[in-house]
Write a protein that holds these residues in place. Structure first.
Motif, mmCIF file in Angstrom:
data_model
loop_
_atom_site.group_PDB
_atom_site.id
_atom_site.type_symbol
_atom_site.label_atom_id
_atom_site.label_comp_id
_atom_site.label_asym_id
_atom_site.label_seq_id
_atom_site.Cartn_x
_atom_site.Cartn_y
_atom_site.Cartn_z
ATOM 1 N N VAL A 121 -5.898 -63.139 -49.528
ATOM 2 C CA VAL A 121 -6.378 -64.272 -49.345
ATOM 3 C C VAL A 121 -5.244 -65.835 -48.319
ATOM 4 O O VAL A 121 -5.237 -66.177 -47.108
ATOM 5 C CB VAL A 121 -6.945 -65.484 -50.424
ATOM 6 N N LYS A 122 -3.380 -64.969 -48.678
ATOM 7 C CA LYS A 122 -2.578 -65.701 -48.470
ATOM 8 C C LYS A 122 -2.446 -65.238 -46.728
ATOM 9 O O LYS A 122 -1.916 -65.587 -46.218
ATOM 10 C CB LYS A 122 -1.534 -65.945 -48.808
ATOM 11 N N GLU A 123 -2.965 -63.953 -46.522
ATOM 12 C CA GLU A 123 -2.988 -63.345 -45.061
ATOM 13 C C GLU A 123 -3.301 -64.237 -44.096
ATOM 14 O O GLU A 123 -3.793 -63.653 -42.659
ATOM 15 C CB GLU A 123 -3.446 -61.913 -44.964
ATOM 16 N N VAL A 124 -4.740 -64.484 -44.597
ATOM 17 C CA VAL A 124 -5.649 -65.790 -43.976
ATOM 18 C C VAL A 124 -5.532 -65.898 -42.945
ATOM 19 O O VAL A 124 -4.274 -67.900 -43.537
ATOM 20 C CB VAL A 124 -7.182 -66.171 -44.315
ATOM 21 N N GLU B 282 -3.828 -71.152 -44.984
ATOM 22 C CA GLU B 282 -2.593 -72.078 -46.087
ATOM 23 C C GLU B 282 -2.338 -72.612 -47.244
ATOM 24 O O GLU B 282 -1.154 -72.856 -47.400
ATOM 25 C CB GLU B 282 -2.784 -72.661 -44.633
ATOM 26 N N ALA B 283 -3.362 -72.948 -47.268
ATOM 27 C CA ALA B 283 -3.206 -73.460 -49.150
ATOM 28 C C ALA B 283 -2.845 -72.455 -50.411
ATOM 29 O O ALA B 283 -1.819 -72.656 -50.907
ATOM 30 C CB ALA B 283 -4.967 -73.693 -49.467
ATOM 31 N N ALA B 284 -2.994 -71.263 -49.436
ATOM 32 C CA ALA B 284 -2.407 -70.587 -50.497
ATOM 33 C C ALA B 284 -1.061 -69.981 -50.341
ATOM 34 O O ALA B 284 -0.102 -69.775 -51.277
ATOM 35 C CB ALA B 284 -2.593 -68.719 -50.925
ATOM 36 N N ALA C 16 -2.032 -83.261 -51.839
ATOM 37 C CA ALA C 16 -3.040 -83.636 -51.108
ATOM 38 C C ALA C 16 -3.412 -82.852 -50.060
ATOM 39 O O ALA C 16 -4.527 -82.509 -49.513
ATOM 40 C CB ALA C 16 -2.278 -85.480 -50.417
ATOM 41 N N GLU C 17 -2.085 -82.284 -49.732
ATOM 42 C CA GLU C 17 -2.495 -80.819 -48.838
ATOM 43 C C GLU C 17 -3.819 -80.098 -49.283
ATOM 44 O O GLU C 17 -4.000 -79.471 -48.496
ATOM 45 C CB GLU C 17 -1.030 -80.245 -48.689
ATOM 46 N N ARG D 91 -6.848 -78.779 -47.546
ATOM 47 C CA ARG D 91 -7.093 -77.256 -47.197
ATOM 48 C C ARG D 91 -7.983 -76.355 -47.370
ATOM 49 O O ARG D 91 -8.587 -75.975 -46.221
ATOM 50 C CB ARG D 91 -5.829 -76.449 -47.340
ATOM 51 N N TYR D 92 -7.748 -77.040 -48.357
ATOM 52 C CA TYR D 92 -9.252 -76.236 -49.473
ATOM 53 C C TYR D 92 -10.756 -76.494 -48.530
ATOM 54 O O TYR D 92 -11.661 -75.809 -48.587
ATOM 55 C CB TYR D 92 -9.615 -76.579 -51.041
ATOM 56 N N GLY D 93 -10.917 -78.195 -48.904
ATOM 57 C CA GLY D 93 -11.810 -78.686 -47.755
ATOM 58 C C GLY D 93 -12.187 -78.333 -46.159
ATOM 59 O O GLY D 93 -13.560 -78.405 -46.105
ATOM 60 N N LYS D 94 -11.319 -77.717 -46.125
ATOM 61 C CA LYS D 94 -11.155 -77.106 -44.537
ATOM 62 C C LYS D 94 -11.209 -75.571 -45.150
ATOM 63 O O LYS D 94 -11.609 -74.798 -43.402
ATOM 64 C CB LYS D 94 -10.117 -77.605 -43.686
#
Length: 299
Positions: A40-43, A131-133, A118-119, A123-126
């Motif tokens: 996931v972090k590599e996405v 980026e979230a990871a 908040a961030e 990020r999860y919502g989009k």
């Protein structure tokens, strides 16, 4: 619709090439959460491919190993929190911190927690999972583990005859520390479900019938947000890094203590450095720490 996981040479995996990577080998070596988080972090963006580094001679992956190290970091941070509970109970750490009685370091980490909240929700919502990871990784590794836990170590260690204020200050640090862990585990749960489920139960004391996956998203405390304080702490950490680098360049041993002097025109940084003198002494192994405004220096 979605990207591909490509091999170490950035080729599409196929039976004809025989270049498939068996995920079970990586799970056996590093754990399923580590593999999940690493991918996931590599996405970078939706639909983009991921190149998974993989050594076929040893069945190892530096990327997944780094994710495993991150899991170990979180585990050790939780262990540190539990070791430093003392006479405080888990139930007591579930209280909300009294903001008016907190140290600046507590206020700083709560501001960072609110920002990450908040961030990450955005990020999860989009579906910006990569980026979230990355954001959660940076917060946990750098802000919480490398800085906040180091800053509160002296407050968690009481002498033989502590004062009432020292006991209350220790409890405040414990409450903030456990609050950060609880809320962080909720935010990280979609990316590392097994580890966070286990550790969340440890820091909350809740029964196994209560699942982390069913908990609501942590409420965003906008009153905790303090951009100016975050910027001041960023400058504080840069100052501490500078002192550490100078010590290394001078070839000083960790046991050698020297006097450290800061000179700055920045009023907010000046105040923060003066308030953080005990922390700076501890983190830079200084004998004394002096903070001056340029006008205070006499030739």
């Amino acid at each position: 619709i979605h990207g591909l996981v490509r091999d170490e040479q950035n080729r599409k995996m196929s039976k004809s090439l025989g270049n498939g990577i068996d995920p079970l080998l990586l799970i056996d070596r590093y754990g399923s959460d580590a593999l999940r988080f690493a991918l996931v972090k590599e996405v970078v963006g939706a639909g983009q491919d991921i190149r998974l580094d993989y050594d076929r001679k040893t069945d190892t992956s530096c990327t997944v190993e780094a994710a495993r190290n991150f899991a170990n970091k979180i585990w050790n941070a939780t262990r540190f929190a539990l070791i430093n509970l003392g006479t405080t109970t888990i139930e007591e750490t579930l209280k909300e911190p009294d903001y008016s009685k907190l140290e600046l370091s507590d206020q700083w980490i709560l501001s960072r927690l609110a920002n990450v909240n908040a961030e990450t929700a955005n990020r999860y919502g989009k579906y910006s999972l990569g980026e979230a990871a990355k954001g959660l990784y940076e917060f946990a590794w750098n802000d919480f583990c490398d800085w906040y836990l180091e800053l509160i170590k002296p407050r968690l260690t009481l002498g033989e005859s502590p004062t009432a204020n020292e006991v209350l200050d220790r409890k405040s640090a414990q409450i903030v520390m456990f609050k950060v862990l609880r809320e962080f585990f909720i935010m990280l749960h979609p990316l590392m479900p097994h580890l966070t489920e286990e550790l969340w139960h440890v820091v909350t004391g809740f029964s196994e019938n209560k699942l982390l996956s069913l908990q609501p998203w942590p409420s965003l405390k906008k009153s905790f947000l303090n951009k100016e304080l975050e910027l001041s702490f960023k400058e504080l950490f840069e100052s501490i890094r500078l002192v550490r680098n100078l010590r290394a360049e001078a070839g000083l041993k960790p046991s050698q203590k020297v006097t450290v002097q800061f000179v700055t025109k920045n009023e907010s940084l000046l105040d923060l450095l003066k308030n953080a003198i005990p922390d700076i002494k501890s983190l830079t192994r200084a004998a004394e720490v002096d903070v001056f405004h340029p006008l205070e220096i006499v030739d």
